[in-house]
Design a protein around this motif. Structure first.
Motif, PDB file in Angstrom:
ATOM      1  N   ASP A   1      72.326  -9.093  39.925  1.00  0.00           N
ATOM      2  CA  ASP A   1      72.293  -8.841  38.549  1.00  0.00           C
ATOM      3  C   ASP A   1      73.845  -8.982  38.160  1.00  0.00           C
ATOM      4  OD1 ASP A   1      71.040  -7.849  36.282  1.00  0.00           O
ATOM      5  OD2 ASP A   1      71.694  -5.786  36.799  1.00  0.00           O
TER       6      ASP A   1
ATOM      7  N   THR B   1      69.921 -12.170  37.389  1.00  0.00           N
ATOM      8  CA  THR B   1      69.685 -11.794  36.198  1.00  0.00           C
ATOM      9  C   THR B   1      70.769 -11.633  35.363  1.00  0.00           C
ATOM     10  OG1 THR B   1      69.275  -9.543  37.270  1.00  0.00           O
ATOM     11  CG2 THR B   1      67.310 -10.769  36.461  1.00  0.00           C
TER      12      THR B   1
ATOM     13  N   ASN C   1      72.756 -10.418  31.623  1.00  0.00           N
ATOM     14  CA  ASN C   1      72.599  -9.806  30.138  1.00  0.00           C
ATOM     15  C   ASN C   1      73.961  -9.882  29.439  1.00  0.00           C
ATOM     16  OD1 ASN C   1      73.897  -7.724  30.768  1.00  0.00           O
ATOM     17  ND2 ASN C   1      72.408  -6.339  31.823  1.00  0.00           N
TER      18      ASN C   1
ATOM     19  N   LEU D   1      76.688  -8.064  30.950  1.00  0.00           N
ATOM     20  CA  LEU D   1      77.451  -8.788  32.113  1.00  0.00           C
ATOM     21  C   LEU D   1      78.148  -9.965  31.748  1.00  0.00           C
ATOM     22  CD1 LEU D   1      74.306  -8.180  34.410  1.00  0.00           C
ATOM     23  CD2 LEU D   1      76.226  -7.148  34.804  1.00  0.00           C
TER      24      LEU D   1
ATOM     25  N   LYS E   1      65.209 -14.082  28.862  1.00  0.00           N
ATOM     26  CA  LYS E   1      65.022 -12.498  28.837  1.00  0.00           C
ATOM     27  C   LYS E   1      64.812 -11.988  27.351  1.00  0.00           C
ATOM     28  CE  LYS E   1      67.332  -9.050  31.716  1.00  0.00           C
ATOM     29  NZ  LYS E   1      68.666  -8.711  32.217  1.00  0.00           N
TER      30      LYS E   1
ATOM     31  N   PHE F   1      63.882  -0.272  33.877  1.00  0.00           N
ATOM     32  CA  PHE F   1      65.180   0.167  34.107  1.00  0.00           C
ATOM     33  C   PHE F   1      65.346   1.466  35.014  1.00  0.00           C
ATOM     34  CE2 PHE F   1      68.527  -2.152  31.179  1.00  0.00           C
ATOM     35  CZ  PHE F   1      67.746  -3.469  31.393  1.00  0.00           C
TER      36      PHE F   1
ATOM     37  N   ARG G   1      69.147   3.829  34.184  1.00  0.00           N
ATOM     38  CA  ARG G   1      69.448   4.555  32.760  1.00  0.00           C
ATOM     39  C   ARG G   1      68.415   5.832  32.498  1.00  0.00           C
ATOM     40  NH1 ARG G   1      71.317  -0.673  28.874  1.00  0.00           N
ATOM     41  NH2 ARG G   1      72.538  -1.642  30.599  1.00  0.00           N
TER      42      ARG G   1
ATOM     43  N   ALA H   1      65.159  -2.963  37.522  1.00  0.00           N
ATOM     44  CA  ALA H   1      66.464  -3.267  37.257  1.00  0.00           C
ATOM     45  C   ALA H   1      67.065  -2.033  36.981  1.00  0.00           C
ATOM     46  CB  ALA H   1      66.479  -4.190  35.797  1.00  0.00           C
ATOM     47  N   SER H   2      68.560  -2.119  36.821  1.00  0.00           N
ATOM     48  CA  SER H   2      69.420  -1.083  36.641  1.00  0.00           C
ATOM     49  C   SER H   2      69.368  -0.158  37.902  1.00  0.00           C
ATOM     50  CB  SER H   2      69.031  -0.184  35.331  1.00  0.00           C
ATOM     51  OG  SER H   2      69.890   0.857  35.083  1.00  0.00           O
TER      52      SER H   2
ATOM     53  N   ARG I   1      71.094   1.123  41.071  1.00  0.00           N
ATOM     54  CA  ARG I   1      72.552   1.663  41.356  1.00  0.00           C
ATOM     55  C   ARG I   1      72.760   2.293  42.696  1.00  0.00           C
ATOM     56  NH1 ARG I   1      73.450   4.127  36.018  1.00  0.00           N
ATOM     57  NH2 ARG I   1      72.700   2.703  34.567  1.00  0.00           N
TER      58      ARG I   1
ATOM     59  N   THR J   1      66.478  -6.270  41.152  1.00  0.00           N
ATOM     60  CA  THR J   1      67.844  -7.062  40.805  1.00  0.00           C
ATOM     61  C   THR J   1      68.834  -6.167  40.897  1.00  0.00           C
ATOM     62  OG1 THR J   1      68.710  -8.493  39.216  1.00  0.00           O
ATOM     63  CG2 THR J   1      67.789  -6.674  38.313  1.00  0.00           C
TER      64      THR J   1
HETATM   65  O1  G3P Z   1      69.215  -5.853  34.768  1.00  0.00           O
HETATM   66  C1  G3P Z   1      69.622  -4.767  33.747  1.00  0.00           C
HETATM   67  C2  G3P Z   1      70.671  -4.164  34.277  1.00  0.00           C
HETATM   68  O2  G3P Z   1      71.837  -5.084  34.244  1.00  0.00           O
HETATM   69  C3  G3P Z   1      71.094  -2.710  33.552  1.00  0.00           C
HETATM   70  O3  G3P Z   1      71.804  -2.243  34.315  1.00  0.00           O
HETATM   71  O4  G3P Z   1      73.432  -0.529  35.267  1.00  0.00           O
HETATM   72  O5  G3P Z   1      73.787  -1.400  32.958  1.00  0.00           O
HETATM   73  O6  G3P Z   1      71.841   0.084  33.349  1.00  0.00           O
HETATM   74  P1  G3P Z   1      72.712  -1.014  34.098  1.00  0.00           P
END
Ligand code: G3P
Length: 228
Positions: free
Chosen positions: A6, A26, A28, A31, A88, A134, A137, A176-177, A179, A196
């Motif tokens: 990611d 992935t 966004n 990123l 996406k 996610f 979050r 996703a998301s 951690r 990811t």
């Molecule tokens: O793939 C989605 C991811 O990048 C979001 O991660 O840590 O910003 O919540 P985050």
């Protein structure tokens, strides 16, 4: 479980790809902004990522348009960058409508910002090839993101989305998301297809203190063998 990275950072992608266990990338808008990306270079940048990982690794590139027609136009343009580009699209009404059209044209879609079972089922019905719930979050607002992913994995597995109306043979859940290593462990146990992960988390997944300790003692003992 497959591992996607990611990130939009080319050095991280090159390094992770060299490990031999990377199955996709992935990105966004956040990123891309984080690496100082410019709008004019976005499509070239996605192309560079596709070239690094090769044609068998899907690379998600996000549309930031808000209307279905604009998302469709974005999707068609992004899909032309390379055959492994996945478009996406946020889970929202306009995104669902655009997904339906793009999927019918054979363009794979990753529906992102998914936070509930109904959103995930709607995404699959619209033709999403990937759905990205996610985790972190939810944790950020003191709710359990892993519970949500577990529910989504279970609900999606209850149904067959491979019929003609969905325009794809398979739907895969991308956790996703992510951690932490524990997020990955729990997602693997619940059967999420893909995690990811940011590069720092990927590095942590390889490590274990007992591996380090075992390696140290093997090396020390081998010195004894060499000096015997
Ligand atoms: O793939 C989605 C991811 O990048 C979001 O991660 O840590 O910003 O919540 P985050």
């Amino acid at each position: 479980m497959k591992f996607f990275l990611d990130t939009a950072d080319l050095k991280e992608i090159e390094e992770a790809a060299s490990w031999g266990c990377l199955a996709g990338v992935t990105t966004n808008p956040s990123l891309y902004a984080k690496i100082g990306g410019k709008l004019s270079d976005f499509e070239n940048h996605i192309k560079r990522i596709c070239d690094i990982v090769g044609p068998d690794c899907p690379v998600s590139a996000e549309s930031v348009a808000m209307t279905r027609d604009e998302i469709i136009a974005d999707g068609r343009r992004l899909a032309k960058i390379a055959p492994n580009v996945v478009v996406k699209i946020p889970t929202m009404v306009e995104g669902l409508a655009a997904t339906k059209v793009l999927a019918s044209e054979g363009i794979p879609v990753n529906m992102t910002l998914c936070f509930s079972v109904p959103q995930a089922i709607l995404a699959a019905r619209a033709g999403a090839r990937y759905i990205s719930p996610f985790i972190g979050r939810f944790d950020d607002i003191s709710e359990d993101g892993l519970d949500q992913v577990e529910n989504i994995v279970a609900a999606i597995s209850n149904y067959d989305f491979s019929d003609a109306t969905c325009n794809h043979e398979q739907v895969e859940i991308i956790a996703a998301s992510v951690r932490s290593a524990n997020h990955v462990t729990q997602c693997a146990l619940m059967g999420a297809d893909i995690a990811t992960v940011p590069f720092p988390v990927l590095k942590k997944l390889v490590q274990h203190p007992l591996t380090d300790r075992g390696l140290e003692s093997f090396m020390a003992d081998w010195e004894k063998v060499k000096n015997a």
